[in-house]
Write an enzyme that holds these catalytic residues in place. Sequence first.
Site, short mmCIF file in Angstrom:
data_model
loop_
_atom_site.label_atom_id
_atom_site.label_comp_id
_atom_site.label_asym_id
_atom_site.label_seq_id
_atom_site.Cartn_x
_atom_site.Cartn_y
_atom_site.Cartn_z
N LYS A 24 -11.73 -3.66 -3.43
CA LYS A 24 -12.50 -2.02 -3.69
C LYS A 24 -11.63 -1.06 -3.96
CE LYS A 24 -13.66 -2.75 0.87
NZ LYS A 24 -14.03 -2.74 2.32
N LYS A 48 0.79 -1.41 -0.01
CA LYS A 48 -0.05 0.01 -0.07
C LYS A 48 0.82 1.29 -0.13
CE LYS A 48 -4.17 -1.46 2.18
NZ LYS A 48 -5.00 -1.31 3.28
N LYS A 106 -6.19 -10.21 -6.26
CA LYS A 106 -7.56 -10.21 -5.80
C LYS A 106 -8.56 -9.15 -6.20
CE LYS A 106 -8.78 -10.09 -1.17
NZ LYS A 106 -8.83 -10.02 0.46
#
Length: 338
Positions: free
Chosen positions: A202, A112, A199
């Site tokens: 969102k 991230k 994956k």
Amino acid sequence: MQKRVLSGVQPTGSLHIGNWLGAIKNWVELQDTHETFVCVVDLHAITVPHDPKSLAENTISTAAIYIACGMDPKKCSIFVQSQIAAHAELCWLLNCVTPLNWMERMIQFKEKSKKQGENVSVGLLNYPILMAADILLYDADLVPVGEDQKQHLELARDIAQQRINSVFSKDGSPILKVPNPLIIKEGAKVMSLVDAKNKMSKSDPIESSRINLLDSPDIITKKIKRAKTDSIVGLEFDNPNRPEANNLLTLYSILSGQEKKAVIKECSEMGWGTFKPLLAEAAVEAIKPIQQNYQELIQDRGEIFSILNDGKAKANEVAQLTLERVYSELGFLRKSTH
Ligand code: TRP
């Protein structure tokens, strides 16, 4: 006594079919046999830049989706993380006993923070400690999460065991319960529709990479039609060179409620052009009841708030006990002890 379960999802963006199949669907089963706490982890949602205009709305909508998917407020406690002050308090206590280098090696932090560039907050680094606090406050026995959260679970265990219990327990009895992950294999990892090596997420900037639980039938059909495939004739599971085939067939198997064997029998000779409409129909049908429940519920804010208030009261009771225990074992001056 029933074993205790705790889990949560962030109220960022809309929840998708991966959140449902990988997390919420399992909670729905667990609530019958376990004392279940599920929260909307809004404090986690601000570890990356967020929009204050949509945080509250997303929090309500996420809670409504839990309920629409079958979480029953009579069987479990549904609450909002930021409304229980103990989460932030225990997080601080745990921050102070957790080595920095444990945090710097967290895979999700590294990934991230790469995406964030210069703008990485200390909160993003601390994210897994807040998650540990979420879990440890409830003396959770089991934490149902996707595979990508396994390392965070390990961290929660290490903090409880190595940094709290073995350092601060005076008589050898544990201060915090060491939780176990519950990684649900089948369908636990729904992959992106545009790149089956990643994956479904969102935060993926490509909207068509995921099927949101609130997408219209039309959008779902379009997204599946556009999903990445290959040029090989016939469909199969578990071929490492065909991640798309595996992902879409697995989705079909779960959504249509059929065993893999039955799916192979039905689909192994099919081309993508025949299979995709079938998958789209199965997805639309599977999501339909959730959408109906959601539409009904979201019009009754009073009902949602009342459910969240009940959840808050039940969660607070448990969380306060644990927090007090930790404060006092760490030697703080507490009203109750002095
Ligand atoms: N990090 C989790 C995820 O992204 C969300 C989360 C926060 C969570 N706190 C938790 C999950 C506690 C389980 C238990 O999926």
